[in-house]
Design a protein around this motif. Structure first.
Motif, PDB file in Angstrom:
ATOM      1  N   LYS A 243      48.182 -94.164 -44.723  1.00 32.12           N
ATOM      2  CA  LYS A 243      46.932 -94.760 -45.185  1.00 32.12           C
ATOM      3  C   LYS A 243      46.836 -96.250 -44.869  1.00 32.12           C
ATOM      4  CE  LYS A 243      46.583 -91.388 -48.934  1.00 32.12           C
ATOM      5  NZ  LYS A 243      46.511 -91.166 -50.414  1.00 32.12           N
ATOM      6  N   ALA A 244      47.846 -96.774 -44.190  1.00 32.88           N
ATOM      7  CA  ALA A 244      47.831 -98.188 -43.793  1.00 32.88           C
ATOM      8  C   ALA A 244      48.555 -98.321 -42.456  1.00 32.88           C
ATOM      9  CB  ALA A 244      48.472 -99.057 -44.875  1.00 32.88           C
ATOM     10  N   GLY A 245      48.632 -99.547 -41.939  1.00 37.47           N
ATOM     11  CA  GLY A 245      49.206 -99.785 -40.622  1.00 37.47           C
ATOM     12  C   GLY A 245      50.650 -99.325 -40.493  1.00 37.47           C
ATOM     13  N   ILE A 246      51.013 -98.976 -39.253  1.00 38.09           N
ATOM     14  CA  ILE A 246      52.360 -98.483 -38.956  1.00 38.09           C
ATOM     15  C   ILE A 246      53.277 -99.674 -38.676  1.00 38.09           C
ATOM     16  CG2 ILE A 246      53.725 -96.936 -37.531  1.00 38.09           C
ATOM     17  CD1 ILE A 246      51.435 -95.614 -39.176  1.00 38.09           C
ATOM     18  N   SER A 247      54.471 -99.647 -39.294  1.00 35.21           N
ATOM     19  CA  SER A 247      55.432-100.752 -39.154  1.00 35.21           C
ATOM     20  C   SER A 247      56.530-100.463 -38.148  1.00 35.21           C
ATOM     21  CB  SER A 247      56.076-101.066 -40.512  1.00 35.21           C
ATOM     22  OG  SER A 247      55.100-101.328 -41.494  1.00 35.21           O
ATOM     23  N   SER A 248      57.001 -99.210 -38.131  1.00 33.55           N
ATOM     24  CA  SER A 248      58.154 -98.889 -37.280  1.00 33.55           C
ATOM     25  C   SER A 248      58.166 -97.409 -36.957  1.00 33.55           C
ATOM     26  CB  SER A 248      59.454 -99.282 -37.990  1.00 33.55           C
ATOM     27  OG  SER A 248      60.582 -99.001 -37.187  1.00 33.55           O
ATOM     28  N   TYR A 284      59.453 -98.906 -48.211  1.00 32.61           N
ATOM     29  CA  TYR A 284      58.974 -99.764 -47.136  1.00 32.61           C
ATOM     30  C   TYR A 284      60.106 -99.963 -46.126  1.00 32.61           C
ATOM     31  CZ  TYR A 284      55.006-101.025 -50.131  1.00 32.61           C
ATOM     32  OH  TYR A 284      53.881-100.991 -50.897  1.00 32.61           O
ATOM     33  N   ALA A 285      59.748-100.098 -44.860  1.00 30.98           N
ATOM     34  CA  ALA A 285      60.759-100.370 -43.831  1.00 30.98           C
ATOM     35  C   ALA A 285      60.085-100.995 -42.621  1.00 30.98           C
ATOM     36  CB  ALA A 285      61.479 -99.086 -43.427  1.00 30.98           C
ATOM     37  N   ASN A 286      60.739-101.986 -42.035  1.00 31.57           N
ATOM     38  CA  ASN A 286      60.232-102.531 -40.778  1.00 31.57           C
ATOM     39  C   ASN A 286      61.135-102.199 -39.603  1.00 31.57           C
ATOM     40  OD1 ASN A 286      62.192-104.227 -41.787  1.00 31.57           O
ATOM     41  ND2 ASN A 286      61.272-106.088 -40.948  1.00 31.57           N
ATOM     42  N   CYS A 287      62.178-101.362 -39.831  1.00 32.96           N
ATOM     43  CA  CYS A 287      62.949-100.791 -38.735  1.00 32.96           C
ATOM     44  C   CYS A 287      63.617 -99.514 -39.222  1.00 32.96           C
ATOM     45  CB  CYS A 287      63.973-101.771 -38.173  1.00 32.96           C
ATOM     46  SG  CYS A 287      65.153-102.423 -39.375  1.00 32.96           S
ATOM     47  N   LEU A 288      63.752 -98.552 -38.311  1.00 34.32           N
ATOM     48  CA  LEU A 288      64.300 -97.239 -38.633  1.00 34.32           C
ATOM     49  C   LEU A 288      65.294 -96.833 -37.554  1.00 34.32           C
ATOM     50  CD1 LEU A 288      60.908 -95.443 -39.396  1.00 34.32           C
ATOM     51  CD2 LEU A 288      62.593 -96.103 -41.127  1.00 34.32           C
ATOM     52  N   ALA A 289      66.263 -95.992 -37.940  1.00 34.42           N
ATOM     53  CA  ALA A 289      67.211 -95.441 -36.968  1.00 34.42           C
ATOM     54  C   ALA A 289      67.797 -94.146 -37.514  1.00 34.42           C
ATOM     55  CB  ALA A 289      68.331 -96.429 -36.660  1.00 34.42           C
ATOM     56  N   PHE A 290      67.918 -93.138 -36.645  1.00 36.02           N
ATOM     57  CA  PHE A 290      68.566 -91.882 -37.002  1.00 36.02           C
ATOM     58  C   PHE A 290      70.048 -91.940 -36.642  1.00 36.02           C
ATOM     59  CE2 PHE A 290      64.254 -90.116 -36.822  1.00 36.02           C
ATOM     60  CZ  PHE A 290      64.286 -89.147 -37.828  1.00 36.02           C
ATOM     61  N   ALA A 299      66.945 -97.199 -42.924  1.00 35.44           N
ATOM     62  CA  ALA A 299      65.704 -97.969 -42.993  1.00 35.44           C
ATOM     63  C   ALA A 299      66.017 -99.370 -43.474  1.00 35.44           C
ATOM     64  CB  ALA A 299      64.705 -97.297 -43.940  1.00 35.44           C
ATOM     65  N   GLY A 300      65.586-100.364 -42.706  1.00 35.16           N
ATOM     66  CA  GLY A 300      65.787-101.760 -43.074  1.00 35.16           C
ATOM     67  C   GLY A 300      64.465-102.429 -43.363  1.00 35.16           C
ATOM     68  N   GLY A 301      64.471-103.335 -44.335  1.00 33.69           N
ATOM     69  CA  GLY A 301      63.206-103.906 -44.743  1.00 33.69           C
ATOM     70  C   GLY A 301      63.228-105.393 -44.985  1.00 33.69           C
ATOM     71  N   TRP A 302      62.092-105.868 -45.471  1.00 32.24           N
ATOM     72  CA  TRP A 302      61.928-107.287 -45.787  1.00 32.24           C
ATOM     73  C   TRP A 302      62.730-107.663 -47.036  1.00 32.24           C
ATOM     74  CZ3 TRP A 302      57.908-103.928 -44.583  1.00 32.24           C
ATOM     75  CH2 TRP A 302      57.288-104.153 -43.351  1.00 32.24           C
ATOM     76  N   ASP A 303      63.205-106.663 -47.772  1.00 29.05           N
ATOM     77  CA  ASP A 303      63.984-106.948 -48.977  1.00 29.05           C
ATOM     78  C   ASP A 303      65.439-107.268 -48.655  1.00 29.05           C
ATOM     79  OD1 ASP A 303      64.952-104.502 -48.223  1.00 29.05           O
ATOM     80  OD2 ASP A 303      64.574-103.489 -50.133  1.00 29.05           O
ATOM     81  N   ARG A 304      65.777-107.351 -47.345  1.00 29.98           N
ATOM     82  CA  ARG A 304      67.116-107.738 -46.855  1.00 29.98           C
ATOM     83  C   ARG A 304      68.148-106.627 -46.975  1.00 29.98           C
ATOM     84  NH1 ARG A 304      67.902-113.022 -50.451  1.00 29.98           N
ATOM     85  NH2 ARG A 304      67.272-111.449 -51.987  1.00 29.98           N
ATOM     86  N   SER A 326      65.251-110.736 -43.735  1.00 33.17           N
ATOM     87  CA  SER A 326      64.784-109.384 -43.448  1.00 33.17           C
ATOM     88  C   SER A 326      65.596-108.724 -42.328  1.00 33.17           C
ATOM     89  CB  SER A 326      63.310-109.406 -43.077  1.00 33.17           C
ATOM     90  OG  SER A 326      63.107-110.193 -41.917  1.00 33.17           O
ATOM     91  N   ILE A 327      65.596-107.402 -42.334  1.00 30.63           N
ATOM     92  CA  ILE A 327      66.315-106.616 -41.336  1.00 30.63           C
ATOM     93  C   ILE A 327      65.379-106.315 -40.179  1.00 30.63           C
ATOM     94  CG2 ILE A 327      67.755-104.592 -40.946  1.00 30.63           C
ATOM     95  CD1 ILE A 327      68.731-106.508 -43.188  1.00 30.63           C
ATOM     96  N   ASN A 328      65.816-106.599 -38.958  1.00 28.90           N
ATOM     97  CA  ASN A 328      64.973-106.417 -37.778  1.00 28.90           C
ATOM     98  C   ASN A 328      65.335-105.202 -36.937  1.00 28.90           C
ATOM     99  OD1 ASN A 328      63.494-108.765 -38.301  1.00 28.90           O
ATOM    100  ND2 ASN A 328      64.941-110.054 -37.151  1.00 28.90           N
ATOM    101  N   ALA A 329      66.597-104.782 -36.973  1.00 33.50           N
ATOM    102  CA  ALA A 329      67.034-103.666 -36.123  1.00 33.50           C
ATOM    103  C   ALA A 329      68.277-103.029 -36.721  1.00 33.50           C
ATOM    104  CB  ALA A 329      67.316-104.148 -34.701  1.00 33.50           C
ATOM    105  N   ILE A 330      68.423-101.735 -36.467  1.00 33.13           N
ATOM    106  CA  ILE A 330      69.567-100.965 -36.958  1.00 33.13           C
ATOM    107  C   ILE A 330      70.038-100.054 -35.836  1.00 33.13           C
ATOM    108  CG2 ILE A 330      70.414 -99.347 -38.713  1.00 33.13           C
ATOM    109  CD1 ILE A 330      67.994-100.130 -40.422  1.00 33.13           C
ATOM    110  N   ALA A 331      71.349 -99.855 -35.745  1.00 31.86           N
ATOM    111  CA  ALA A 331      71.905 -98.906 -34.775  1.00 31.86           C
ATOM    112  C   ALA A 331      73.109 -98.203 -35.384  1.00 31.86           C
ATOM    113  CB  ALA A 331      72.319 -99.626 -33.488  1.00 31.86           C
ATOM    114  N   PHE A 332      73.293 -96.948 -35.016  1.00 34.60           N
ATOM    115  CA  PHE A 332      74.493 -96.198 -35.379  1.00 34.60           C
ATOM    116  C   PHE A 332      75.451 -96.197 -34.195  1.00 34.60           C
ATOM    117  CE2 PHE A 332      71.716 -94.475 -38.611  1.00 34.60           C
ATOM    118  CZ  PHE A 332      72.565 -94.111 -39.661  1.00 34.60           C
ATOM    119  N   SER A 333      76.737 -96.242 -34.481  1.00 31.48           N
ATOM    120  CA  SER A 333      77.736 -96.080 -33.429  1.00 31.48           C
ATOM    121  C   SER A 333      77.630 -94.656 -32.876  1.00 31.48           C
ATOM    122  CB  SER A 333      79.142 -96.332 -33.979  1.00 31.48           C
ATOM    123  OG  SER A 333      79.444 -95.418 -35.031  1.00 31.48           O
TER     124      SER A 333
END
Length: 396
Positions: A243-248, A284-290, A299-304, A326-333
């Motif tokens: 219902k609102a803009g897409i973040s990630s 809420y999340a501004n970056c996601l990774a499986f 999920a990483g967000g503005w809440d650090r 805030s968290i900008n990117a996430i990666a799994f090994s």
């Protein structure tokens, strides 16, 4: 001929006796017994030298080098890891599988780039903006593969394919929102359809489709080869749409599921076969990774913080706390055992994916870290920053 005996002195052994100090790089008389003796030295240097000598004594020596992976000194662990990484014996392979080298990571190399840095999956190539030119470069050699002109007065972001020279750009101007697909410097397709700013774009792991998210609340799936629209999540006919803009956005490893986050406070999972929303998670999340097995979503967000959710039980996440911005990117090994996070605080942190324990921090960037990925073999990590550098981290 005398039978080979690992307990007999070799040509590189030093013989005990007299008052002379034993050379650091020499093994004492008795072969492997001398290596064992130096591995129990209170000083780090003899232990490091002993680890380097240990493989000369066959399987028994390799076992000593493996034991050195548990040495209390990181310097000794580093030598043991580097020695064993060159070996092909099965017992070594199993030992390295159980060892976590990321706690030993440090900066191997720094590469100067431009702004808007993007890194290809696996870390082979980078794209960055230099004035009015976007440069796509080979990260290993520094070779400039090709360039693309910046679109005038446009806000742009980039993504790269894993195994080809495909470069995808989203561009936003007051009048147009477009996705350009390039290969080797040649523009193949321009795709139009979003009614507001394109906020995020990702390429599926199989390099078949592009997903784009927009401030118009929609997610669009495009055919990478043709540039044609496949479907839209978020039209009036889409059940459970944002219902609102897409973040990630993030694709699952086998590209059957797409995760999306929105400023409406939800994270949604979309089945790309049925084209339906299969799951909605509050947050809420501004970056996601499986995770590599597709069972965990980070999920990483503005809440650090970073939240690790088992998709079978998403209401009880593991919370990773420790960043100062805030968290900008996430990666799994590649093995899924480690999570890495990049933050606007300029740091990169490593976490145990099972326990949430933080065990290492990389502090080298001078500004916000905006992207990161592991090399395909997991032996290096590549990060990009607003400080106009890409750093390669590993054990050296």
């Amino acid at each position: 001929m005398m039978a080979d005996n690992s307990n007999q002195p070799r040509e590189y052994d030093a013989v005990l006796g007299g008052q002379s100090q034993i050379p650091i790089a020499a093994a004492v008389l008795g072969g492997i017994a001398g290596v064992k003796q130096r591995l129990h030295s209170p000083s780090i240097e003899p232990r490091m030298a002993a680890v380097k000598d240990a493989p000369k004594y066959g399987e028994a020596g390799l076992n000593l080098a493996i034991e050195a992976l548990l040495d209390p000194a990181p310097e000794v662990q580093r030598v043991a890891y580097l020695v064993l990484r060159q070996r092909t014996e099965p017992l070594v392979g199993q030992a390295l599988k159980d060892f976590v080298p990321y706690k030993l990571f440090d900066c191997i190399r720094t590469v100067k780039t431009g702004t808007n840095v993007a890194i290809s999956p696996g870390g082979e190539r980078t794209a960055s903006l230099h004035g009015k030119i976007i440069r796509i470069c080979d990260l290993e050699t520094g070779e400039r593969l090709y360039t693309v002109d910046k679109y005038p007065q446009a806000k742009e972001s980039f993504v790269l394919c894993q195994e080809s020279e495909v470069f995808v750009r989203s561009r936003n101007t007051p009048k147009h929102r477009a996705i350009d697909i390039w290969q080797g410097g040649e523009l193949l397709h321009t795709s139009l359809g979003h009614e507001a700013e394109i906020t995020t774009i990702v390429i599926s792991p199989d390099s078949q489709v592009i997903a784009s998210g927009s401030a118009d609340t929609t997610i669009k799936i495009w055919n990478l080869e043709t540039g044609k629209l496949i479907c839209t999540f978020g039209s009036l006919l889409t059940w459970k749409a944002h219902k609102a803009g897409i973040s990630s956005l993030a694709f699952s490893p086998i590209a059957q599921t797409l995760a999306s986050s929105s400023s409406d406070g939800t994270i949604k999972l979309w089945n790309l076969r049925s084209r339906e929303c299969s799951q909605t998670i509050k947050g809420y999340a501004n970056c996601l990774a499986f995770s590599p097995d597709g069972q965990t979503l980070a999920a990483g967000g503005w809440d650090r913080n970073i939240k690790l959710r088992q998709l079978s039980n998403p209401d009880n996440p593991i919370i990773l706390a420790g960043h100062f911005n805030s968290i900008n990117a996430i990666a799994f090994s590649p093995d899924g055992a480690t999570v890495v996070s990049a933050s606007a605080d300029g740091n990169v942190k490593f976490w145990n994916a099972s326990t949430g324990e933080h065990f290492h921090t990389l502090s080298g960037h001078q500004n916000s870290v905006t992207c990161l990925c592991f090399s395909s073999d997991g032996e290096t990590l590549i990060s990009g920053s607003l400080d106009k550098t890409v750093k390669i981290w590993g054990v050296h």
